[in-house]
Design an enzyme around this catalytic site. Structure first.
Site, PDB file in Angstrom:
ATOM      1  N   ASP A   8       0.859  -1.182   0.000  1.00 53.62           N
ATOM      2  CA  ASP A   8       0.000   0.000   0.000  1.00 53.62           C
ATOM      3  C   ASP A   8       0.900   1.239   0.000  1.00 53.62           C
ATOM      4  O   ASP A   8       2.127   1.132  -0.051  1.00 53.62           O
ATOM      5  CB  ASP A   8      -0.994  -0.012   1.171  1.00 53.62           C
ATOM      6  CG  ASP A   8      -0.355   0.198   2.531  1.00 53.62           C
ATOM      7  OD1 ASP A   8       0.895   0.328   2.624  1.00 53.62           O
ATOM      8  OD2 ASP A   8      -1.095   0.244   3.515  1.00 53.62           O
ATOM      9  N   HIS A   9       0.274   2.402   0.063  1.00 51.67           N
ATOM     10  CA  HIS A   9       1.004   3.666  -0.019  1.00 51.67           C
ATOM     11  C   HIS A   9       2.036   3.843   1.100  1.00 51.67           C
ATOM     12  O   HIS A   9       3.081   4.449   0.891  1.00 51.67           O
ATOM     13  CB  HIS A   9       0.031   4.848  -0.010  1.00 51.67           C
ATOM     14  CG  HIS A   9      -0.894   4.840   1.165  1.00 51.67           C
ATOM     15  ND1 HIS A   9      -2.012   4.021   1.224  1.00 51.67           N
ATOM     16  CD2 HIS A   9      -0.863   5.514   2.322  1.00 51.67           C
ATOM     17  CE1 HIS A   9      -2.622   4.212   2.377  1.00 51.67           C
ATOM     18  NE2 HIS A   9      -1.940   5.114   3.065  1.00 51.67           N
ATOM     19  N   CYS A  65       2.466  -3.660   4.152  1.00 53.70           N
ATOM     20  CA  CYS A  65       1.656  -2.488   4.486  1.00 53.70           C
ATOM     21  C   CYS A  65       2.219  -1.886   5.772  1.00 53.70           C
ATOM     22  O   CYS A  65       3.278  -2.289   6.240  1.00 53.70           O
ATOM     23  CB  CYS A  65       0.171  -2.814   4.589  1.00 53.70           C
ATOM     24  SG  CYS A  65      -0.312  -3.904   5.938  1.00 53.70           S
ATOM     25  N   THR A  67       1.478  -2.055   9.047  1.00 54.75           N
ATOM     26  CA  THR A  67       1.775  -3.029  10.097  1.00 54.75           C
ATOM     27  C   THR A  67       2.018  -4.438   9.564  1.00 54.75           C
ATOM     28  O   THR A  67       2.558  -5.274  10.277  1.00 54.75           O
ATOM     29  CB  THR A  67       0.612  -3.123  11.105  1.00 54.75           C
ATOM     30  OG1 THR A  67      -0.544  -3.618  10.425  1.00 54.75           O
ATOM     31  CG2 THR A  67       0.331  -1.782  11.759  1.00 54.75           C
ATOM     32  N   HIS A  98       8.157 -24.970   9.141  1.00 53.97           N
ATOM     33  CA  HIS A  98       6.988 -25.586   9.778  1.00 53.97           C
ATOM     34  C   HIS A  98       5.695 -25.409   8.997  1.00 53.97           C
ATOM     35  O   HIS A  98       4.841 -26.291   9.021  1.00 53.97           O
ATOM     36  CB  HIS A  98       6.776 -25.006  11.178  1.00 53.97           C
ATOM     37  CG  HIS A  98       7.857 -25.351  12.141  1.00 53.97           C
ATOM     38  ND1 HIS A  98       7.714 -25.167  13.492  1.00 53.97           N
ATOM     39  CD2 HIS A  98       9.104 -25.856  11.964  1.00 53.97           C
ATOM     40  CE1 HIS A  98       8.820 -25.547  14.104  1.00 53.97           C
ATOM     41  NE2 HIS A  98       9.679 -25.960  13.203  1.00 53.97           N
ATOM     42  N   HIS A 134       4.418 -31.515  10.526  1.00 52.60           N
ATOM     43  CA  HIS A 134       4.174 -30.249   9.838  1.00 52.60           C
ATOM     44  C   HIS A 134       3.391 -30.484   8.539  1.00 52.60           C
ATOM     45  O   HIS A 134       2.461 -29.742   8.222  1.00 52.60           O
ATOM     46  CB  HIS A 134       5.478 -29.513   9.565  1.00 52.60           C
ATOM     47  CG  HIS A 134       6.237 -29.182  10.806  1.00 52.60           C
ATOM     48  ND1 HIS A 134       5.663 -28.551  11.890  1.00 52.60           N
ATOM     49  CD2 HIS A 134       7.530 -29.406  11.138  1.00 52.60           C
ATOM     50  CE1 HIS A 134       6.572 -28.396  12.840  1.00 52.60           C
ATOM     51  NE2 HIS A 134       7.707 -28.917  12.419  1.00 52.60           N
TER      52      HIS A 134
END
Length: 148
Positions: A8-9, A65, A67, A98, A134
């Site tokens: 994103d920006h 992004c 976060t 995993h 796994h």
């Protein structure tokens, strides 16, 4: 390796830096945007990367992004995508060993440029362990995707 990448920006500078870094290492890059700092919806770009993974247009995807949370959520909505939000190299290694993650979500806010590249290197260089437990868990994830 062919890698689809989108942001994103808020993550444009980090995305562009990672693209240049990966191209210099010989990887083929599909840049799904965004291409400007104009406000945009991360969902649009995360979906394009996840769709590339689902459609086998690329080997792996990277979404970025502010976060990393929103991008990881949208990417994981696409069947067959196992996206992991990673903030350190140990998690990058473990999500490959995993979870056989095929999409990496990064945070432009919490991960600096140099360390993001170390995370990407670790994630790209680590193979799935093929450990029975796994593999069994990944098979269950795929089964659950079919159910819903």
């Amino acid at each position: 390796m062919k890698i689809s990448i989108g942001c994103d920006h808020s993550a444009l500078e980090l995305k562009n830096s990672i693209i240049a870094y990966l191209k210099a290492k010989g990887h083929e890059i599909i840049d799904r945007g965004t291409y400007t700092k104009d406000s945009c919806d991360y969902t649009d770009y995360g979906y394009l990367v996840a769709k590339d993974i689902k459609d086998k247009v690329c080997d792996r995807g990277i979404v970025i992004c502010y976060t990393g949370i929103g991008m990881s959520i949208i990417a994981n909505k696409v069947k067959g995508v196992r996206c992991a939000l990673v903030m350190d190299k140990d998690a990058a290694k473990l999500t490959r060993e995993h979870n056989d993650s095929n999409c990496l979500a990064l945070s432009a806010k919490y991960t600096g440029d140099a360390y993001a590249k170390e995370i990407v290197d670790t994630w790209l260089e680590t193979e799935f362990s093929f450990n029975e437990r796994h593999a069994r868990r990944i098979a269950k994830i795929s089964k659950y995707e079919e159910e819903f």
